[in-house]
Scaffold this active site. Sequence first.
Site, PDB file in Angstrom:
ATOM      1  N   CYS A  44      35.021  38.578  44.631  1.00 12.81           N
ATOM      2  CA  CYS A  44      34.009  38.123  45.578  1.00 12.81           C
ATOM      3  C   CYS A  44      32.895  39.158  45.618  1.00 12.81           C
ATOM      4  CB  CYS A  44      34.664  38.012  46.951  1.00 12.81           C
ATOM      5  SG  CYS A  44      33.938  36.783  48.003  1.00 12.81           S
ATOM      6  N   GLU A  80      35.941  36.367  38.526  1.00 16.70           N
ATOM      7  CA  GLU A  80      36.872  35.289  38.828  1.00 16.70           C
ATOM      8  C   GLU A  80      36.157  33.947  38.788  1.00 16.70           C
ATOM      9  OE1 GLU A  80      39.882  34.403  42.547  1.00 16.70           O
ATOM     10  OE2 GLU A  80      39.653  36.458  41.800  1.00 16.70           O
TER      11      GLU A  80
END
Length: 441
Positions: free
Chosen positions: A307, A341
Amino acid sequence: MGPSANTTNGGTASSNHNPPATNGGDASLNQPPLATNQAITESDPSKKRKMGMLPLEVGTRVLCRWRDGKLHPVKVIERRRIHNGGPNDYEYYVHYTEFNRRLDEWTQLDQLDLDSVECAVDEKVEDKVTSLKMTRHQKRKIDETHVEGHEELDAASLREHEEFTKVKNIATIELGKYEIETWYFSPFPPEYNDCVKLFFCEFCLNFMKRKEQLQRHMRKCDLKHPPGDEIYRSGTLSMFEVDGKKNKVYAQNLCYLAKLFLDHKTLYYDVDLFLFYVLCECDDRGCHMVGYFSKEKHSEEAYNLACILTLPPYQRKGYGKFLIAFSYELSKKEGKVGTPERPLSDLGLLSYRGYWTRVLLDILKKHKGNISIKELSDMTAIKAEDILSTLQSLELIQYRKGQHVICADPKVLDRHLKAAGRGGLDVDVSKLIWTPYKDQS
């Protein structure tokens, strides 16, 4: 926090909270007799029709006056009664259909152009009618590309996510010297349901309902920087590594804060599995957070970033690019290749593609002779698949005799480098003092 590597750009969203009109003083002086009101309504069919529409139903489409003074199409997402108002006195939470969800806001009736009202359509019926007009393949394509940042959700899960997070629960936060307008819903504990504004300690990230609580807290809080280890300092910039297991409350508070500006589907409460890299600007008052990225302690997919967020007051200053570059410097120290990710949002992919382009083309410009994708990956810690997709998007690679060949014409490289834009702030690797994470158990 968060499975998606979303890079958020742009300034803060603002909202219009005009108080409802009220009449003061003697009611007999301020209000015409009821019979007169009825006469006016009956003599003005247009006004009578408008009054008959109220209150507007959720799902209604109408034009709304935005902060630019112009009317824009909106959809009513939610409504709530105005305290001490009449039976039709509501304010409406609207989504501007031309803009990102971060600009959704509560509006007053006088901002809405009732002449433009389109009747609400039951969304299930609308979906059914729409699906009848589409082939199965077309519907699948729409489901796959419908919402930025939620590519991993099926249609039912997406509807459930949007229903749960449709209304921003916190309108503004105070963090250090900034008052910041929020963009999205964040699942704060139930006792904060009645709050419109929260006050954060900028060092420990504890949050409070009232300014006086924050002031009392600041007199006791002895932190002047994020908990954890300072692993980088160059000039006024510092980076702190925070272990989610050792500093659980701080990590969870960071996730609550970040979720106000990231439209993810998930907020991770199990922060034990993550490391958080918090970037700060430092002065004589302490180290003030400007952004962060998180990464899993152990990723089977070789993810080096989970993130990423730059707080709105610090955006467009090169910090997002710095955070991406920093994540790759850590991968180099680990002796591993890394990748963000998945899934990446559109903006996330744009940011990463810009970073990959600048790094790879800088090497190709300086390198003499042939170079393979494997060698580029070893030099940059960028995953081979990301290198291949970047070079293919730039049309700098060809497939000849069973292998990929990089075509590095200097003029073409210069043109692509110029298009990729500036690289942001540089990471001074000599100032990075860090050893890769190892389980302490």
